[in-house]
Design an enzyme around this catalytic site. Structure first.
Site, PDB file in Angstrom:
ATOM      1  N   CYS A 153      20.426   5.792  43.513  1.00 34.58           N
ATOM      2  CA  CYS A 153      20.823   5.109  44.746  1.00 34.58           C
ATOM      3  C   CYS A 153      22.129   5.744  45.222  1.00 34.58           C
ATOM      4  CB  CYS A 153      20.921   3.599  44.582  1.00 34.58           C
ATOM      5  SG  CYS A 153      21.899   3.079  43.190  1.00 34.58           S
ATOM      6  N   GLU A 188      17.250   0.640  27.401  1.00 35.39           N
ATOM      7  CA  GLU A 188      18.483   0.249  28.093  1.00 35.39           C
ATOM      8  C   GLU A 188      19.637   0.369  27.103  1.00 35.39           C
ATOM      9  OE1 GLU A 188      19.705  -0.340  31.220  1.00 35.39           O
ATOM     10  OE2 GLU A 188      21.553  -0.526  30.069  1.00 35.39           O
TER      11      GLU A 188
END
Ligand code: SAM
Length: 342
Positions: free
Chosen positions: A259, A135
């Site tokens: 998404c 991350e």
């Protein structure tokens, strides 16, 4: 996840977390049934107090968004995790076993990371490290760490804070067999975001053809130009993330997802990867429909692939991809594709 965005989604999706019930998911289900006594056969029939067992993803259930789930003991104890159905597709498609080692390249807040862990250790006993989670954003990495800990699977996940393409050197990860690649995207499939509003307003739902920018006032045109530039930057970044993963020597399976509802971030990225001369040497192919939730009806956009490939090949590639439309398909707008190699 907050209950106050509940009115945005037609269904509240909840996944049973094996790590907080020692794999006894039926016990959790019994508890859930007490709160949701009425079982329905289709998510469109969900009403307050009812529950729907998802037909695609194991241990995933849908309830009515007005049913406050975050105050329930099962949620507080981490026995259930709120995760949109489509967001569960990548780990399910990757389907890792205890013999696999997986990199989750863009992992915060950790929905997919904890879902991969649930696949590797369905009995809820996480032992050795099987997942390397990267991350880039330090603040988001903190949230990731919290989520992994509250889900109870921290012993099988190693978190690294930094840019996956810089930190993860392929030769250092010879044991890695699979990838989840869910990079930053426009988020145009998520309700209530400015990008989806702009996307809908500009009829940008699938692609951004120049015609849609005609006859618009200058301010709107400027906004659209900025949006197009942003999409171009995002797709080039998404391409780089997947390209880097494809160079890992022993990786066999890789799932790319967004998404976003835009072809630029979805089918177009797949096409660019397939056409890239440097990537060809690695031997990756788009997995066929029969190994990518075949019963799910909404697939990739055929016309995108037809612009580049002969019809039959284009059809096979489009069939290999999965799409979900926001709301209409019971949750967020989503795209997923799986690459495989021998
Ligand atoms: N997979 C996550 C989940 O299901 O909860 C959501 C991931 S979100 C769409 C994308 C994440 O990737 C963001 O947290 C972003 O900070 C991170 N990211 C973006 N570029 C990255 C990079 N080069 N290396 C590592 N992480 C990155």
């Amino acid at each position: 996840v907050e209950d106050n965005d509940a009115d945005m989604s037609p269904v509240r999706w909840i996944r049973i977390n094996p790590f907080r019930c020692q794999g006894k998911v039926d016990d959790v289900l019994k508890e859930l049934r007490k709160k949701f006594p009425k079982q329905v056969d289709d998510w469109t029939q969900i009403v307050p107090g009812s529950i729907y067992r998802d037909e695609y993803i194991p241990n995933l259930y849908g309830v009515h968004p007005s049913d406050k789930i975050t105050s329930h003991e099962l949620y507080k104890r981490g026995k259930i995790i709120i995760q949109d159905r489509a967001s569960c597709f990548p780990a399910y498609i990757l389907n890792p076993t205890p013999h696999d080692v997986v990199i989750d390249a863009c992992s915060a807040p950790g929905n997919k990371t904890t879902h991969i862990a649930a696949h590797i250790f369905p009995d809820g006993n996480a032992s050795d490290v099987k997942i390397y989670a990267f991350e880039r954003d330090a603040k988001r990495a903190e949230i990731l760490e919290k989520m992994v800990t509250s889900a109870g699977c921290e012993s099988c996940i190693q978190i690294s804070v930094g840019d996956f393409t810089q930190l993860a050197k392929p030769q250092m990860f010879k044991d890695v067999t699979g990838f989840i690649l869910d990079p930053s995207c426009s988020g145009s499939g998520i309700f209530g975001r400015q990008s989806v509003d702009l996307a809908n307003k500009s009829k940008l739902a699938e692609k951004v053809p120049n015609e849609v920018f005609e006859e618009q006032d200058p301010k709107e045109m400027e906004q659209n130009e900025l949006y197009k530039t942003r999409l171009a930057k995002l797709s080039s970044f998404q391409f780089q993330i997947v390209k880097h993963a494809m160079s890992f020597p022993n990786a066999k399976k890789l799932v790319y997802s967004t998404c976003s509802i835009h072809a630029e971030e979805n089918e177009r990225v797949v096409i660019d990867l397939l056409l890239d001369q440097n990537i060809k040497q690695y031997g990756w192919k788009v997995a066929k429909r029969d190994s990518v939730i075949p019963a799910w009806q909404r697939r990739g956009i055929l016309s995108e692939f037809e612009e580049v490939f002969p019809h039959e090949q284009a059809q096979e590639l489009a069939d290999g991809c999965i799409r979900a439309l926001p709301k209409e398909d019971g949750g967020i707008g989503f795209f997923a594709v799986c690459f495989e190699r021998e």
